[in-house]
Design a protein around this motif. Structure first.
Motif, PDB file in Angstrom:
ATOM      1  N   ASP A 124      -4.978  -5.817   0.462  1.00  0.00           N
ATOM      2  CA  ASP A 124      -4.709  -4.503   1.020  1.00  0.00           C
ATOM      3  C   ASP A 124      -4.969  -3.406  -0.015  1.00  0.00           C
ATOM      4  O   ASP A 124      -4.832  -3.630  -1.220  1.00  0.00           O
TER       5      ASP A 124
ATOM      6  N   THR B 273      -4.059   4.447   0.174  1.00  0.00           N
ATOM      7  CA  THR B 273      -4.955   4.827   1.256  1.00  0.00           C
ATOM      8  C   THR B 273      -4.694   6.261   1.681  1.00  0.00           C
ATOM      9  O   THR B 273      -3.542   6.699   1.727  1.00  0.00           O
TER      10      THR B 273
ATOM     11  N   THR C 125       0.813  -1.208   0.000  1.00  0.00           N
ATOM     12  CA  THR C 125       0.000   0.000   0.000  1.00  0.00           C
ATOM     13  C   THR C 125       0.850   1.263   0.000  1.00  0.00           C
ATOM     14  O   THR C 125       1.832   1.359   0.736  1.00  0.00           O
TER      15      THR C 125
ATOM     16  N   THR D  74       0.672   5.173   1.044  1.00  0.00           N
ATOM     17  CA  THR D  74      -0.125   5.898   2.032  1.00  0.00           C
ATOM     18  C   THR D  74       0.101   7.397   1.929  1.00  0.00           C
ATOM     19  O   THR D  74       1.242   7.869   1.956  1.00  0.00           O
TER      20      THR D  74
END
Length: 304
Positions: A121, A125, A94, A96
């Protein structure tokens, strides 16, 4: 290349959505079409030597891209730029965005691609890790999954506000975009000119919790005879609006199902739902949940 990045960078410091009940759509459209970009923002090119992204879809570029994001966050904001590549930037974990004022920007979805090579996942994000992350966003690239996704959202907005998603294409996702989580709603979000293509199961967009969530000029392209919903609304939503968008070949165009809380102030306007396998719109609240102020204006459902 920095000029391309600047073109896509939007800074919603004066976001026009403050009242989710009495929203003025003209203000939003005007804002999106004319709001000033920030040419003075610093550019963090992921392929520069200090970060080292390659973009050959063989080298794992996760750490390089995250390093550029971290550098922009340490700077107090900036544009993290993904230059054009014919093969794509391979990622295995991921990415971020957790500090306000940072944008991840490509040269357009036909020129720049992330190629995630992992399952479950999120690919990206927005997570403030205790604080809201705001005035941030992504634009101008494709997310082309390598292999089959069978769980989890591609994009997760977790504690995000005053955020934009613009000119993104998501291919072969399980859930393309998730607004909010059980613990952390998101609000004041614009998703514009984004395409959710060929998601084989689950949802194009999963609306979990939040307020003032706005989508326009988006496309949802499913696959015939697969169990998928273009948009699914779950719980605790006050203001979710979809305008000038098309939905093709899904089980259901809009599916509202929730067990508790409330779903309120939902608007579909100038939306075409083409060839739904089950229904164009499906609403299934339970006795403990409430659904109110649902509006459908100029919505065309064609099941032929």
């Amino acid at each position: 290349m920095t000029d391309v990045a600047k073109t896509y960078h939007l800074s919603p410091t004066e976001f026009p959505v403050n009242d989710p009940v009495n929203i003025n759509f003209d203000d939003i459209v005007k804002y999106m079409n004319s709001h000033a970009f920030l040419p003075e923002a610093l550019i963090f090119n992921v392929t520069d030597s200090e970060y080292g992204a390659v973009g050959d879809n063989s080298t794992d570029d996760t750490a390089a891209i995250q390093s550029a994001i971290d550098a922009a966050e340490s700077n107090g904001g900036g544009i993290v730029y993904l230059p054009p590549t014919t093969a794509g930037y391979k990622t295995t974990a991921t990415l971020t965005l957790q500090t306000s004022g940072v944008s991840l920007v490509g040269a357009g979805p036909k020129a720049t691609a992330l190629v995630p090579n992992f399952n479950t996942d999120p690919v990206i994000t927005f997570n403030g890790t205790g604080n809201l992350v705001e005035q941030t966003g992504i634009s101008g690239f494709e997310i082309a999954h390598s292999g089959t996704r069978n769980a989890g959202p591609t994009l997760l907005l977790d504690r995000a506000t005053r955020t934009f998603i613009r000119d993104i294409e998501i291919t072969d996702s399980y859930i393309g975009l998730q607004f909010g989580t059980a613990a952390n709603p998101s609000g004041n979000v614009i998703c514009r000119a984004t395409r959710f293509r060929a998601n084989t199961t689950a949802e194009g967009v999963y609306v979990y919790s939040g307020a003032a969530l706005f989508m326009d000029h988006c496309q949802f392209n499913g696959i015939a005879n697969t169990a998928s919903n273009a948009i699914r609304i779950v719980d605790n939503i006050d203001g979710f609006w979809v305008l000038d968008s098309t939905i093709e070949t899904h089980d259901t165009g809009l599916y509202i199902v929730h067990s508790a809380g409330s779903v309120a102030n939902v608007l579909f306007q100038n939306v075409t739902i083409d060839r739904p396998r089950i229904s164009g719109v499906r609403i299934e609240p339970t006795s403990t949940g409430s659904t109110n102020q649902l509006r459908f204006l100029n919505v065309q459902i064609d099941d032929t």
